[in-house]
Design an enzyme around this catalytic site. Structure first.
Site, PDB file in Angstrom:
ATOM      1  N   ASP A 124       0.837  -1.195   0.000  1.00 61.78           N
ATOM      2  CA  ASP A 124       0.000   0.000   0.000  1.00 61.78           C
ATOM      3  C   ASP A 124       0.876   1.251   0.000  1.00 61.78           C
ATOM      4  O   ASP A 124       2.027   1.234   0.458  1.00 61.78           O
ATOM      5  CB  ASP A 124      -0.893   0.022   1.241  1.00 61.78           C
ATOM      6  CG  ASP A 124      -1.818  -1.185   1.291  1.00 61.78           C
ATOM      7  OD1 ASP A 124      -2.259  -1.628   0.221  1.00 61.78           O
ATOM      8  OD2 ASP A 124      -2.065  -1.675   2.410  1.00 61.78           O
ATOM      9  N   ALA A 125       0.299   2.346  -0.482  1.00 64.55           N
ATOM     10  CA  ALA A 125       1.049   3.602  -0.528  1.00 64.55           C
ATOM     11  C   ALA A 125       1.529   4.019   0.862  1.00 64.55           C
ATOM     12  O   ALA A 125       2.620   4.589   1.010  1.00 64.55           O
ATOM     13  CB  ALA A 125       0.189   4.705  -1.143  1.00 64.55           C
TER      14      ALA A 125
END
Length: 266
Positions: A124-125
């Site tokens: 995930d970012a």
């Protein structure tokens, strides 16, 4: 005289052989395993296998493009066109080679190599840590697909004081909206000032799985980093830096791929 010459001529003076293949000891030397003389000793000692069969004769010829070789049980990379890179992904970077929303993506690191590299799986970012970039599709399949059971180790800083019974609950499994999930391993590393550090080992590839598990047990994630992916460890690689895998790391990955994969990774 080139010991890899056969009834056909070598091409371009590179020592390439005809269709009869190349002597195994030369292949090992070209792969950086050892000098040709030491490679010959390895063969005689029965330490080298070709396509799963132990080879002890020095006259054995192989085709590096198709044959699989291992020494002492560790796979040897023979295809020099394959590239294996480890990245310590920073937060704020999306796991894409071309983000359609203009966010910071992985091209920043992949473009450092001539080969066209792709990420193995995703982070995930807002998650940092170990991400593999490669052009080896077969190996990427083994690493990324949950059916092969390749484990990932995460360190999560979470809100609240995690208790031993919570760790046991994570190991036994928690019910999420898409099914029950259990950690392969879990342990509490630290708990102080209203926060805890938890190490989770998982082979699940489900989206945001660590965050969802910790939220389910009442401890939302504050920060999350992936420290290990299969046999690869982040070590001291700084955040935002990438490097090629060492020969030992490549061997460990290829060994894993050949053991678990449906096809050779080279």
């Amino acid at each position: 005289m080139n010991d890899d010459a056969s009834t056909g001529s070598a091409t371009g003076g590179t020592g390439a052989a005809s269709d009869d293949g190349i002597r195994l000891q030369k292949v090992l030397a070209n792969a950086g395993v050892a000098s040709r003389r030491v490679a010959e000793q390895m063969i005689v000692e029965g330490r080298v296998r070709v396509n799963g069969e132990t080879v002890t004769e020095l006259g054995r010829r192989i085709h590096p493009e198709t044959d699989l070789v291992d020494v002492d049980g560790t796979a040897i990379q023979l295809d020099g066109s394959k590239r294996y890179v480890i990245l310590n992904k920073p937060t704020g970077v999306v796991s894409s080679m071309n983000d359609d929303r203009g966010r910071r993506d992985l091209r920043e690191w992949a473009d450092q190599w001539d080969e066209r590299l792709y990420n193995v799986g995703r982070l995930d970012a807002d998650t940092s840590g170990l991400l593999v970039l490669t052009n080896d599709g077969a190996l990427a399949h083994v690493l990324a697909h949950p059916s092969f059971g390749v484990t990932k180790v995460y360190i999560a800083k979470v809100d609240g004081q995690v208790l031993p019974q919570t760790i046991q609950r994570l190991i036994k499994g928690v019910e999420l909206e898409d099914g029950r999930i259990a950690a392969d391993k879990a342990r509490l590393l630290d708990s102080s000032r209203g926060e805890s550090l938890v190490e989770l080992t998982l082979h699940s590839g489900k989206n945001r799985i660590v965050r969802r598990m910790m939220a389910e047990v009442g401890h939302p994630v504050i920060e999350l980093v992936r420290r290990q992916f299969g046999p690869l460890h982040l070590g001291t690689l700084p955040v935002g830096q990438a490097r090629e895998l060492t020969k030992v790391e490549r061997g460990a990955l290829l060994t894993l791929s050949r053991r678990d994969g449906d096809a050779p990774s080279e």
